[in-house]
Design an enzyme around this catalytic site. Structure first.
Site, PDB file in Angstrom:
ATOM      1  N   TYR A 164       0.851  -1.208   0.000  1.00 32.36           N
ATOM      2  CA  TYR A 164       0.000   0.000   0.000  1.00 32.36           C
ATOM      3  C   TYR A 164       0.882   1.252   0.000  1.00 32.36           C
ATOM      4  CZ  TYR A 164      -3.137   3.487   2.241  1.00 32.36           C
ATOM      5  OH  TYR A 164      -3.851   4.608   2.585  1.00 32.36           O
ATOM      6  N   ALA A 165       1.784   1.314   0.971  1.00 33.79           N
ATOM      7  CA  ALA A 165       2.644   2.488   1.107  1.00 33.79           C
ATOM      8  C   ALA A 165       3.564   2.633  -0.100  1.00 33.79           C
ATOM      9  CB  ALA A 165       3.470   2.379   2.384  1.00 33.79           C
ATOM     10  N   CYS A 166       3.998   1.490  -0.632  1.00 33.20           N
ATOM     11  CA  CYS A 166       4.931   1.495  -1.755  1.00 33.20           C
ATOM     12  C   CYS A 166       4.250   2.021  -3.016  1.00 33.20           C
ATOM     13  CB  CYS A 166       5.374   0.058  -1.984  1.00 33.20           C
ATOM     14  SG  CYS A 166       7.094  -0.100  -2.170  1.00 33.20           S
ATOM     15  N   ALA A 167       3.005   1.561  -3.263  1.00 41.97           N
ATOM     16  CA  ALA A 167       2.256   2.030  -4.435  1.00 41.97           C
ATOM     17  C   ALA A 167       1.993   3.534  -4.317  1.00 41.97           C
ATOM     18  CB  ALA A 167       0.938   1.266  -4.557  1.00 41.97           C
ATOM     19  N   ARG A 212     -11.057  -0.643  10.039  1.00 39.59           N
ATOM     20  CA  ARG A 212      -9.984  -0.030  10.822  1.00 39.59           C
ATOM     21  C   ARG A 212     -10.345  -0.045  12.309  1.00 39.59           C
ATOM     22  NH1 ARG A 212      -9.205   4.586   6.236  1.00 39.59           N
ATOM     23  NH2 ARG A 212     -11.402   4.121   6.026  1.00 39.59           N
ATOM     24  N   VAL A 231      -3.767  -5.855  18.782  1.00 33.29           N
ATOM     25  CA  VAL A 231      -2.803  -6.539  17.926  1.00 33.29           C
ATOM     26  C   VAL A 231      -1.403  -6.376  18.530  1.00 33.29           C
ATOM     27  CG1 VAL A 231      -1.754  -6.536  15.622  1.00 33.29           C
ATOM     28  CG2 VAL A 231      -4.236  -6.296  15.872  1.00 33.29           C
ATOM     29  N   GLY A 233      -0.400  -6.760  21.440  1.00 31.93           N
ATOM     30  CA  GLY A 233      -0.434  -6.068  22.738  1.00 31.93           C
ATOM     31  C   GLY A 233      -0.840  -4.603  22.660  1.00 31.93           C
ATOM     32  N   GLY A 234      -1.107  -4.083  21.437  1.00 29.19           N
ATOM     33  CA  GLY A 234      -1.535  -2.679  21.294  1.00 29.19           C
ATOM     34  C   GLY A 234      -0.430  -1.702  21.628  1.00 29.19           C
ATOM     35  N   ARG A 238      -0.469   5.733  17.541  1.00 27.19           N
ATOM     36  CA  ARG A 238      -1.098   6.491  16.475  1.00 27.19           C
ATOM     37  C   ARG A 238      -1.445   7.870  17.039  1.00 27.19           C
ATOM     38  NH1 ARG A 238       0.593   2.694  14.172  1.00 27.19           N
ATOM     39  NH2 ARG A 238      -0.440   1.318  12.665  1.00 27.19           N
TER      40      ARG A 238
HETATM   41  P1  NAD Z   1     -12.413   4.856   1.776  1.00 27.85           P
HETATM   42  O1  NAD Z   1     -12.145   3.435   1.494  1.00 27.85           O
HETATM   43  O2  NAD Z   1     -13.506   5.185   2.730  1.00 27.85           O
HETATM   44  O3  NAD Z   1     -12.695   5.633   0.398  1.00 27.85           O
HETATM   45  C1  NAD Z   1     -12.207   5.237  -0.858  1.00 27.85           C
HETATM   46  C2  NAD Z   1     -13.360   5.312  -1.850  1.00 27.85           C
HETATM   47  O4  NAD Z   1     -12.887   4.963  -3.160  1.00 27.85           O
HETATM   48  C3  NAD Z   1     -14.495   4.325  -1.516  1.00 27.85           C
HETATM   49  O5  NAD Z   1     -15.735   4.990  -1.360  1.00 27.85           O
HETATM   50  C4  NAD Z   1     -14.526   3.391  -2.714  1.00 27.85           C
HETATM   51  O6  NAD Z   1     -15.820   2.907  -3.048  1.00 27.85           O
HETATM   52  C5  NAD Z   1     -13.950   4.279  -3.820  1.00 27.85           C
HETATM   53  N1  NAD Z   1     -13.455   3.473  -4.944  1.00 27.85           N
HETATM   54  C6  NAD Z   1     -12.739   2.324  -4.864  1.00 27.85           C
HETATM   55  N2  NAD Z   1     -12.487   1.874  -6.097  1.00 27.85           N
HETATM   56  C7  NAD Z   1     -13.039   2.761  -6.966  1.00 27.85           C
HETATM   57  C8  NAD Z   1     -13.085   2.844  -8.376  1.00 27.85           C
HETATM   58  N3  NAD Z   1     -12.507   1.909  -9.134  1.00 27.85           N
HETATM   59  N4  NAD Z   1     -13.725   3.889  -8.938  1.00 27.85           N
HETATM   60  C9  NAD Z   1     -14.316   4.839  -8.165  1.00 27.85           C
HETATM   61  N5  NAD Z   1     -14.294   4.827  -6.815  1.00 27.85           N
HETATM   62  C10 NAD Z   1     -13.666   3.785  -6.234  1.00 27.85           C
HETATM   63  O7  NAD Z   1     -11.057   5.517   2.272  1.00 27.85           O
HETATM   64  P2  NAD Z   1     -10.802   6.922   2.995  1.00 27.85           P
HETATM   65  O8  NAD Z   1     -10.466   6.657   4.402  1.00 27.85           O
HETATM   66  O9  NAD Z   1     -11.887   7.875   2.666  1.00 27.85           O
HETATM   67  O10 NAD Z   1      -9.463   7.369   2.260  1.00 27.85           O
HETATM   68  C11 NAD Z   1      -9.452   8.208   1.112  1.00 27.85           C
HETATM   69  C12 NAD Z   1      -8.029   8.368   0.611  1.00 27.85           C
HETATM   70  O11 NAD Z   1      -7.176   8.854   1.641  1.00 27.85           O
HETATM   71  C13 NAD Z   1      -7.396   7.068   0.124  1.00 27.85           C
HETATM   72  O12 NAD Z   1      -6.584   7.352  -0.989  1.00 27.85           O
HETATM   73  C14 NAD Z   1      -6.565   6.604   1.300  1.00 27.85           C
HETATM   74  O13 NAD Z   1      -5.484   5.798   0.894  1.00 27.85           O
HETATM   75  C15 NAD Z   1      -6.102   7.927   1.871  1.00 27.85           C
HETATM   76  N6  NAD Z   1      -5.828   7.855   3.311  1.00 27.85           N
HETATM   77  C16 NAD Z   1      -6.823   7.880   4.248  1.00 27.85           C
HETATM   78  C17 NAD Z   1      -6.504   7.867   5.611  1.00 27.85           C
HETATM   79  C18 NAD Z   1      -7.538   7.988   6.706  1.00 27.85           C
HETATM   80  O14 NAD Z   1      -7.179   8.379   7.828  1.00 27.85           O
HETATM   81  N7  NAD Z   1      -8.813   7.688   6.458  1.00 27.85           N
HETATM   82  C19 NAD Z   1      -5.187   7.806   5.983  1.00 27.85           C
HETATM   83  C20 NAD Z   1      -4.192   7.718   5.042  1.00 27.85           C
HETATM   84  C21 NAD Z   1      -4.529   7.764   3.691  1.00 27.85           C
HETATM   85  C1  UGA Z   2      -4.628   2.761   8.400  1.00 27.15           C
HETATM   86  C2  UGA Z   2      -4.710   2.446   6.904  1.00 27.15           C
HETATM   87  O1  UGA Z   2      -3.515   2.022   6.387  1.00 27.15           O
HETATM   88  C3  UGA Z   2      -5.123   3.590   6.067  1.00 27.15           C
HETATM   89  O2  UGA Z   2      -6.460   3.896   6.206  1.00 27.15           O
HETATM   90  C4  UGA Z   2      -4.351   4.808   6.352  1.00 27.15           C
HETATM   91  O3  UGA Z   2      -3.287   4.882   5.461  1.00 27.15           O
HETATM   92  C5  UGA Z   2      -3.884   4.920   7.794  1.00 27.15           C
HETATM   93  O4  UGA Z   2      -4.584   4.080   8.654  1.00 27.15           O
HETATM   94  C6  UGA Z   2      -4.197   6.266   8.354  1.00 27.15           C
HETATM   95  O5  UGA Z   2      -5.346   6.414   8.824  1.00 27.15           O
HETATM   96  O6  UGA Z   2      -3.375   7.132   8.339  1.00 27.15           O
HETATM   97  P1  UGA Z   2      -3.513   1.755  10.556  1.00 27.15           P
HETATM   98  O7  UGA Z   2      -3.461   2.948  11.442  1.00 27.15           O
HETATM   99  O8  UGA Z   2      -2.435   0.755  10.775  1.00 27.15           O
HETATM  100  O9  UGA Z   2      -3.488   2.161   9.008  1.00 27.15           O
HETATM  101  O10 UGA Z   2      -4.926   1.013  10.652  1.00 27.15           O
HETATM  102  P2  UGA Z   2      -5.927   0.688  11.844  1.00 27.15           P
HETATM  103  O11 UGA Z   2      -6.784  -0.432  11.423  1.00 27.15           O
HETATM  104  O12 UGA Z   2      -6.646   1.913  12.243  1.00 27.15           O
HETATM  105  O13 UGA Z   2      -4.962   0.147  13.006  1.00 27.15           O
HETATM  106  C7  UGA Z   2      -4.330   0.981  13.949  1.00 27.15           C
HETATM  107  C8  UGA Z   2      -3.587   0.105  14.936  1.00 27.15           C
HETATM  108  O14 UGA Z   2      -4.540  -0.668  15.707  1.00 27.15           O
HETATM  109  C9  UGA Z   2      -2.618  -0.924  14.346  1.00 27.15           C
HETATM  110  O15 UGA Z   2      -1.533  -1.044  15.226  1.00 27.15           O
HETATM  111  C10 UGA Z   2      -3.412  -2.228  14.356  1.00 27.15           C
HETATM  112  O16 UGA Z   2      -2.595  -3.370  14.431  1.00 27.15           O
HETATM  113  C11 UGA Z   2      -4.213  -2.055  15.654  1.00 27.15           C
HETATM  114  N1  UGA Z   2      -5.515  -2.788  15.735  1.00 27.15           N
HETATM  115  C12 UGA Z   2      -6.415  -2.780  14.717  1.00 27.15           C
HETATM  116  C13 UGA Z   2      -5.838  -3.433  16.948  1.00 27.15           C
HETATM  117  O17 UGA Z   2      -5.037  -3.466  17.903  1.00 27.15           O
HETATM  118  N2  UGA Z   2      -7.051  -4.036  17.062  1.00 27.15           N
HETATM  119  C14 UGA Z   2      -7.969  -4.050  16.068  1.00 27.15           C
HETATM  120  O18 UGA Z   2      -9.075  -4.606  16.266  1.00 27.15           O
HETATM  121  C15 UGA Z   2      -7.649  -3.389  14.852  1.00 27.15           C
END
Ligand code: NAD
Ligand code: UGA
Length: 371
Positions: A164-167, A212, A231, A233-234, A238
């Site tokens: 994910y991060a790499c892409a 998440r 996960v 031990g938490g 973040r």
């Molecule tokens: P999300 O999964 O809620 O939203 C992504 C949306 O993209 C979804 O509604 C999904 O249906 C849509 N989608 C997927 N494939 C599609 C396609 N082929 N055509 C059109 N729409 C499509 O995620 P989010 O939390 O709203 O994140 C939005 C962006 O921010 C993402 O790029 C994510 O990687 C990035 N991001 C979010 C967080 C966060 O804290 N939520 C953190 C880091 C990065």
């Molecule tokens: C997520 C996703 O990668 C993306 O949405 C985004 O890039 C990033 O958050 C972000 O919001 O910036 P992460 O924070 O690891 O990454 O995802 P979470 O599922 O929210 O997990 C947070 C932490 O809680 C991780 O350490 C995970 O292992 C832990 N976890 C998760 C638990 O301890 N218990 C659970 O039930 C779920």
């Protein structure tokens, strides 16, 4: 200005769409393949939103025409759920890089400004963790992470968590290369753990799944079908940002009133709002008991530890710590996050609890087992 939001039906997209419609300054066109979270805006008879059900991978012609006719494109489309990084790594690469590159090319063709969502995960792990794992020096790797200075450290290829991060990182690098070679106009946003209304579904309401962390913990509090699982031990840290603060920063980048967002990568985060996931679990349990608990709710959930491999599958590796250095957003945009940790957690919990109470009142929630 005409604003085209791709992935507008997701958590960030719907919150950004709501804000832009409320401001009423820009024409908003929203695109997604899922309508559940944005349905209230699509069906609002007073809304000025234009919504189109389009897939950026398959409906290239229609998306191309929308890009041609807009002023700015905001691309939020991605797989953004860690359980899928290890379950379907190729799909993650394909959507997050290859399909997103089609949007980049459409923007290049029509010379349109692109705001591309990336992630704080591009920073990977801290050097302290790398030092522990790989015997490197941790002396120079800072945390908070700064956009243009901090090195990006990821684990081995077999740990598919990093695809994910790499892409996302490759997409950022391509955008910067295009800016340098042909003046392509872009800004990148690296979100640091946003939470708030409509973040993710609750597994008990959707027959399972692995959303998440916030949704897992709310599920345990509201339904009591599972313990709170920490996960490994938490112990990971973040730092949480409230979605309204994040959206405020995004609007500043979209509008770019100071004219200094071109070619820039912006961290959006709240450095002060840091805690471990174990602390998050305890805080949410305490807050639920204090502010939200009602008769008939399941008892306070048990908190257990589970290995990353058992919870997510083989290939999971965690980001140990990630704090945003937001000097750039402060300086160039005049932005400051306003919500402290307690209000971020309270507001997000309140959203889930209010939705749950509405369902209870409508008889859509079975009474918790054992209560
Ligand atoms: P999300 O999964 O809620 O939203 C992504 C949306 O993209 C979804 O509604 C999904 O249906 C849509 N989608 C997927 N494939 C599609 C396609 N082929 N055509 C059109 N729409 C499509 O995620 P989010 O939390 O709203 O994140 C939005 C962006 O921010 C993402 O790029 C994510 O990687 C990035 N991001 C979010 C967080 C966060 O804290 N939520 C953190 C880091 C990065
Ligand atoms: C997520 C996703 O990668 C993306 O949405 C985004 O890039 C990033 O958050 C972000 O919001 O910036 P992460 O924070 O690891 O990454 O995802 P979470 O599922 O929210 O997990 C947070 C932490 O809680 C991780 O350490 C995970 O292992 C832990 N976890 C998760 C638990 O301890 N218990 C659970 O039930 C779920």
């Amino acid at each position: 200005m005409k604003v085209l939001l791709l992935g507008a039906g997701g958590f960030i997209g719907v919150n950004l769409t709501e804000r832009l419609l409320r401001d009423g300054v820009h024409d908003v066109t929203a695109v997604d393949i899922e309508e559940e979270k944005i349905d209230h805006l699509i069906k609002d008879p007073d809304s000025k939103l234009t919504y189109l059900h389009l897939d950026i991978s398959k409906d290239e012609e229609q998306v191309d025409a929308l890009v041609r006719d807009t002023d700015i494109v905001v691309d939020l489309v991605a797989v953004a759920n860690p359980s899928l990084y290890v379950e379907s790594p190729f799909e993650v690469y394909d959507l997050n890089y290859t399909q997103n590159m089609k949007v980049v090319d459409q923007c290049r063709k029509y010379k349109k400004r692109l705001i591309q969502f990336s992630t704080c995960e591009v920073y990977g792990i801290t050097a302290a963790k790398a030092a522990e794992q790989f015997g490197l020096s941790s002396k120079t790797h800072p945390c908070p992470f700064a956009e243009d200075e901090t090195p990006l450290i990821m684990g081995p290829v077999k740990n598919h968590r990093w695809i994910y991060a790499c892409a996302k990182q490759l997409l950022e690098r391509v955008l910067d290369a295009l800016w340098k070679t042909e003046g392509f106009q872009f800004s990148v946003i690296r979100p640091f753990n946003f939470v708030g209304p409509r973040i993710d579904y609750l597994p008990s309401e959707c027959g399972g799944g692995n959303p998440r962390v916030f949704s897992h913990f709310m599920d345990a509090l509201l339904y009591g079908n599972q313990p709170i699982k920490l996960v490994d031990g938490g112990e990971a840290y973040r730092a949480y940002t409230y979605i309204d603060d994040a959206v405020d920063c995004m609007v500043r980048i979209i509008e770019d009133k100071g004219g200094n967002c071109e070619g820039q990568i912006f961290n959006i985060g709240t450095p002060e709002n840091e805690l471990t996931i174990a602390e998050l679990a305890n805080k949410m349990c305490d807050m639920f008991d204090e502010k939200f608990r009602q008769e008939g709710d399941p008892p306070r959930p048990e908190i257990v530890s589970i290995s990353g491999e058992e919870f997510y599958g083989k290939g999971y590796e965690d980001c140990d710590r990630r704090i945003a250095d937001i000097t750039k957003a402060r300086t160039l945009l005049g932005w400051e996050p306003e919500h402290d940790l307690d209000s971020v957690i309270y507001n997000t919990m309140k959203y889930f609890v209010d939705e749950h109470r509405k369902k209870q009142a409508a008889g859509q929630v079975a009474v918790a087992a054992g209560v």
